[in-house]
Write an enzyme that holds these catalytic residues in place. Structure first.
Site, PDB file in Angstrom:
ATOM      1  N   SER A 118       0.815  -1.251   0.131  1.00  0.00           N
ATOM      2  CA  SER A 118      -0.145  -0.044  -0.011  1.00  0.00           C
ATOM      3  C   SER A 118       0.806   1.167   0.100  1.00  0.00           C
ATOM      4  CB  SER A 118      -0.797  -0.153   1.240  1.00  0.00           C
ATOM      5  OG  SER A 118      -0.321  -0.145   2.575  1.00  0.00           O
ATOM      6  N   GLN A 120       1.689   4.282   1.947  1.00  0.00           N
ATOM      7  CA  GLN A 120       1.538   4.340   3.335  1.00  0.00           C
ATOM      8  C   GLN A 120       2.467   5.165   4.160  1.00  0.00           C
ATOM      9  OE1 GLN A 120       4.018   0.584   5.020  1.00  0.00           O
ATOM     10  NE2 GLN A 120       2.754  -0.070   3.409  1.00  0.00           N
ATOM     11  N   HIS A 122       4.398   5.685   8.319  1.00  0.00           N
ATOM     12  CA  HIS A 122       4.456   5.159   9.642  1.00  0.00           C
ATOM     13  C   HIS A 122       4.224   6.524  10.845  1.00  0.00           C
ATOM     14  CE1 HIS A 122       4.950   1.677   7.932  1.00  0.00           C
ATOM     15  NE2 HIS A 122       6.295   1.800   7.336  1.00  0.00           N
ATOM     16  N   LYS A 145       7.497   4.390  13.862  1.00  0.00           N
ATOM     17  CA  LYS A 145       8.111   3.287  13.189  1.00  0.00           C
ATOM     18  C   LYS A 145       8.995   3.840  11.817  1.00  0.00           C
ATOM     19  CE  LYS A 145       6.771  -0.807  10.555  1.00  0.00           C
ATOM     20  NZ  LYS A 145       5.412  -1.367   9.800  1.00  0.00           N
ATOM     21  N   GLU A 147      12.092   3.576   9.470  1.00  0.00           N
ATOM     22  CA  GLU A 147      12.514   2.141   8.775  1.00  0.00           C
ATOM     23  C   GLU A 147      13.661   2.351   7.857  1.00  0.00           C
ATOM     24  OE1 GLU A 147       8.822   0.518   7.778  1.00  0.00           O
ATOM     25  OE2 GLU A 147       9.205   1.198   5.774  1.00  0.00           O
ATOM     26  N   HIS A 284       5.146   6.053   1.275  1.00  0.00           N
ATOM     27  CA  HIS A 284       6.188   5.255   0.474  1.00  0.00           C
ATOM     28  C   HIS A 284       5.324   3.898   0.188  1.00  0.00           C
ATOM     29  CE1 HIS A 284       6.589   4.063   4.679  1.00  0.00           C
ATOM     30  NE2 HIS A 284       6.719   2.681   4.307  1.00  0.00           N
ATOM     31  N   ARG A 303      -2.363   3.509   5.817  1.00  0.00           N
ATOM     32  CA  ARG A 303      -2.770   2.940   4.646  1.00  0.00           C
ATOM     33  C   ARG A 303      -3.665   4.058   3.960  1.00  0.00           C
ATOM     34  NH1 ARG A 303      -2.855  -1.584   7.382  1.00  0.00           N
ATOM     35  NH2 ARG A 303      -0.982  -3.085   6.911  1.00  0.00           N
ATOM     36  N   LYS A 309      -7.180  -3.447   2.414  1.00  0.00           N
ATOM     37  CA  LYS A 309      -7.155  -3.034   3.571  1.00  0.00           C
ATOM     38  C   LYS A 309      -7.647  -1.699   4.107  1.00  0.00           C
ATOM     39  CE  LYS A 309      -3.195  -6.320   4.899  1.00  0.00           C
ATOM     40  NZ  LYS A 309      -1.957  -6.554   5.667  1.00  0.00           N
TER      41      LYS A 309
END
Length: 428
Positions: A118, A120, A122, A145, A147, A284, A303, A309
């Site tokens: 997706s 999305q 964080h 989050k 990453e 991203h 998302r 979802k």
């Protein structure tokens, strides 16, 4: 005959071991790869575990997150979660303990991406706490989050907003997307001043207009752009990589607004060994490939496109930074500890990644790290000694390595080993 005397279960013995083998959970998300093409599935199979050939294999989780905690496989803790060991013996965390408490602050993963994830972001810490309090069923924890994704194969991703001039060109090249934004918002973005709050607001307004576009209208715009590109390709025009990606995303998520929104984001194609760091509140989407991934210990995802979802468009659009530019690609810095070590250090305090690639016949000693490591053997075989412990490591093995553990290595076959550590607490 005397009745048998019941024997009370004994607690696990406290162990002085610094190496602890882990059994790690694989996730079978729909966007994963068939077992024959999935590095996740192959790593699972290499340890002798059963692979379900009817399911896609998407992620291998190595850490303590409660959604899929790693389990210990030796030293008197077999079947117990790694977190139990860390609570029993917090000294194993070394310099990380005062900063992060008796837990790992990072989650280490391997991802096998077959179809696009997706669009999305964080959340940062404050937003994560708010979302978790409001919607705990969707936002599983209260942590941020940030990453980092490191390519094992050629890896495609969408990441952060494109530079200003590139987005202007996209409005011209994809009039269907510009129509979805609306002429007033496109004009406001065109006339916005550089490096200004006005430009960020204009970008925010344009991106929100696309992401919040009614599904029927968005689907019509997606169909229109894809039909046009298909006609132009049939007439002999060579489509650009970005245009080809648009057609691929339409095949995977027909009529999804994310097909249009992808033009707002940088299209990266990383080669093996290259990495990109993603801060909180940055948009991203991973497209295809095999990667190593590390992040703060969290499973929070907001998302808004390319997904079946839950979509939380307002939360996503309200939280983004709307900074523009091409992301920095990391290639790994050589270490003084060994010519076979390279470090990938993002600007996040929770984690860094190490790549260790010793050739067959190498015999060397790695200095004791001040913090804990989680170590994955992706390729090769070696004997590792640590104090009184000696282990034969092979493909697929995952170990927790305690702070202060000096590793003596005798390499039997060319190896690739990945290690996650707290930022600044790996090898000197």
């Amino acid at each position: 005959m005397e009745a048998a005397t019941a024997v009370a279960p004994q607690p696990a013995k406290r162990t002085r071991s610094l190496l602890h083998r882990l059994t790690c959970a694989a996730q079978n998300y729909a966007w994963g790869r068939h077992h024959e093409d999935s590095e996740v599935a192959q790593l699972v199979a290499a340890t002798g575990r059963q692979v379900d050939k009817s399911k896609p294999y998407a992620e291998l989780w190595m850490g303590t997150h409660p959604s899929a905690p790693s389990l210990l496989a030796d030293n008197g803790y077999t079947g117990k979660p790694l977190l139990m060991l860390l609570r029993d013996r917090p000294e194993l965390l070394g310099a990380a303990l005062p900063q992060f408490g008796a837990d790992l602050p990072f989650l280490f993963k391997v991802l096998s991406v077959g179809t696009a994830l997706s669009i999305q972001s964080h959340p940062d810490k404050a937003l994560a706490e708010l979302l978790h309090a409001q919607k705990p069923e969707s936002y599983k924890d209260a942590n941020h989050k940030p990453e980092m994704a490191l390519a094992l194969s050629e890896f495609e991703a969408l990441c952060s907003f494109v530079p200003h001039e590139e987005l202007l060109a996209a409005f011209d090249a994809v009039p269907e997307m510009a129509a979805c934004c609306g002429p007033e918002r496109v004009a406001a973005y065109r006339s916005s001043s550089a490096c200004s709050l006005q430009r960020r607001q204009a970008l925010s307004d344009a991106f929100h207009a696309v992401m919040a576009c009614p599904p029927e209208r968005a689907a019509a715009c997606v169909r229109a752009v894809c039909e046009r590109l298909t006609r132009e390709a049939a007439a002999g025009r060579q489509l650009s990589p970005r245009e080809l990606l648009t057609l691929r995303l339409q095949q995977q998520y027909p009529g999804d607004v994310g097909v249009l929104a992808s033009w707002f984001l940088n299209y990266l194609r990383l080669q093996p060994g290259q990495a990109v760091a993603l801060a909180a509140n940055e948009p991203h989407a991973y497209i295809s490939g095999e990667i190593i991934e590390c992040m703060a210990t969290s499973d929070n995802v907001i998302r808004a496109g390319l997904t079946p979802k839950l979509r939380d468009v307002e939360a996503l659009c309200a939280s983004l930074t709307y900074g523009q530019g091409t992301p920095q690609v990391l290639t790994g810095a050589k270490s003084a500890a060994s010519i076979h070590l390279a470090c990938y250090r993002p600007p996040f305090r929770e984690f860094e990644l190490w790549r260790y690639t010793p050739p067959a016949g190498a015999v060397e000693r790695l200095p004791p790290p001040p913090g804990p490591l989680v170590m994955l053997v992706q390729q090769g075989a070696m004997r590792v000694r640590c104090g009184e412990q000696s282990r034969q490591l092979k493909r697929g093995d995952v170990y927790f390595v305690a702070a202060g553990a000096e590793l003596q290595l005798d390499v039997a076959a060319d190896a690739t080993v990945w290690m996650a550590a707290c930022n600044g607490m790996g090898f000197e």
